[in-house]
Write an enzyme that holds these catalytic residues in place. Structure first.
Site, mmCIF file in Angstrom:
data_model
loop_
_atom_site.group_PDB
_atom_site.id
_atom_site.type_symbol
_atom_site.label_atom_id
_atom_site.label_comp_id
_atom_site.label_asym_id
_atom_site.label_seq_id
_atom_site.Cartn_x
_atom_site.Cartn_y
_atom_site.Cartn_z
ATOM 1 N NE ARG A 1 -3.927 -2.184 1.256
ATOM 2 C CZ ARG A 1 -3.953 -3.232 0.420
ATOM 3 N NH1 ARG A 1 -3.291 -3.194 -0.707
ATOM 4 N NH2 ARG A 1 -4.643 -4.321 0.715
ATOM 5 C CD GLU B 1 -11.257 -11.833 7.258
ATOM 6 O OE1 GLU B 1 -11.076 -11.289 6.157
ATOM 7 O OE2 GLU B 1 -10.659 -11.471 8.288
ATOM 8 C CE LYS C 1 -12.908 -8.484 8.472
ATOM 9 N NZ LYS C 1 -11.734 -7.719 8.915
ATOM 10 C CB SER D 1 -14.424 -3.474 2.661
ATOM 11 O OG SER D 1 -13.077 -3.464 3.068
ATOM 12 N N GLY D 2 -13.403 -6.375 1.458
ATOM 13 C CA GLY D 2 -12.988 -7.317 0.414
ATOM 14 C C GLY D 2 -12.762 -6.769 -0.974
ATOM 15 N N GLY D 3 -12.267 -5.551 -1.087
ATOM 16 C CA GLY D 3 -12.009 -5.028 -2.427
ATOM 17 C C GLY D 3 -13.104 -4.120 -2.957
#
Length: 354
Positions: free
Chosen positions: A45, A189, A231, A273-275
């Site tokens: 990032r 998750e 999750k 949120s996964g993208g």
């Protein structure tokens, strides 16, 4: 060995503490911040944003997050990474102490990432169970009261296989049992990834199957479902699918899938949120609350990472002079998700970024 009455008293005390942690995490309309990116992910990032990839810049970035004014108004828990849980501000105050003072429950990511699953081409298994009880005891002493473990499921023409689903669900269940034994609430998750060209229906069917297998395994490992947080991914078409879905369709498909696969004993669900873009993730959560508020057996909230942090990271760019503006954006995004959990988010709110 403890006599049975003592064992029982200890179990009840531990259960009480676990349930109290869950209540704190689902308080009001707050949600969780997943600030548990591994060093490799955080560096990636940073590279994209033109920020030096050093331990000091990662520390400064996490200081920016934990010292955001009023963050505890919208964030109830923060998932940390092993590097972060030991870090402090430049003035020497531990991040974990700042979070606690803000009323934010500290959590910790305890899985050690994924490796190729032997015998299953293109599929992954999450590792980190070896030595986990000792690591959990250490994290508990540091102040962590919940943990996270992520399983990864991919959709394509040949995956996921039953073997991969069962292997990941079993690992998640064993991790959850170890967490509860240590007095730590497990976030399970099982992420069905958005990558691919699959349809919304295919995502629905795979997620439904994954969740059924997961809860069978949790039951088999004697995990107390009242002290577990799920999750999951939302039900979405693949990112490369030619047919994307409306906000309402995603909200309805997601809740329908959860209603037929998640036991009512589970206290709460915190979506990844996964993208999705920050706006999409917020709008989907909001639509679920608008349509189903008061009609569901469990609480629904957010446990976003990029969908809260990315806009702030792009403002910060590693520069001290941008910290205040980046923190305003961070709080703004978290407050939009907080509004979405009440079903009160509107697109107009996006414009108020300061």
């Amino acid at each position: 060995m403890l006599p049975d009455p003592q064992k029982e008293a200890l179990y009840l005390m531990k259960t009480k503490e676990l349930i109290s942690t869950v209540s704190a995490l689902f308080a009001g309309s707050k949600g969780l911040l997943a600030m548990d990116e591994s060093t490799a992910t955080c560096n990636k990032r940073f590279e994209e944003a033109g920020i030096p990839q050093t331990i000091e810049y990662r520390r400064a970035y996490r200081e920016l997050i934990v010292t955001t004014p009023n963050f505890g108004k919208c964030i109830s828990g923060a998932i940390l990474y092993d590097e972060t849980i030991y870090q402090a501000t430049k003035d020497g105050v531990l991040f974990i102490d700042i979070l606690k003072k803000a009323g934010i429950v500290p959590g910790i990511k305890v899985d050690e990432g994924t490796i190729d699953l032997a015998g299953f081409s293109g599929e992954k298994i999450t590792v980190g169970l070896d030595g986990l009880p000792q690591r959990l005891a250490k994290y508990y002493d540091l102040g962590a009261r919940f943990a996270k473990w992520r399983g990864v499921i991919t959709i394509n023409s040949t995956t996921p296989t039953q073997g991969c689903i069962e292997a990941n669900a079993h690992a998640l269940a064993r991790y959850a049992a170890m967490c509860q034994e240590a007095g730590i609430v497990p976030i399970v998750e099982p992420e069905v990834l958005m990558d691919g060209t699959h349809s919304l229906k295919r995502c629905f069917d795979v997620t439904d199957k994954v969740l059924h297998v997961l809860f069978e395994q949790l039951y088999a490992q004697n995990v107390n479902l009242k002290a577990v947080i799920l999750k999951p991914n939302m039900i979405l078409p693949g990112l490369s699918s030619s047919r994307q879905a409306s906000i309402d369709t995603v909200a309805e498909a997601t809740v329908t899938c959860l209603l037929q696969s998640v036991p009512a004993a589970v206290p709460g669900i915190a979506f990844l949120s996964g993208g999705q873009s920050p706006r999409q993730a917020t709008a989907h959560l909001n639509a679920m609350h608008v349509k189903y508020k008061g009609k569901l057996p469990w609480a629904l909230t957010f446990s976003f990472a990029r969908a809260i942090q990315q806009p702030a990271l792009e403002i910060w760019k590693g520069k001290d002079e941008n910290v205040k503006e980046a923190q305003q954006m961070l709080y703004h995004r978290a407050s939009l998700d907080d509004a979405a959990r009440r079903g009160e988010y509107t697109a107009e709110m996006e414009k108020v970024s300061h």
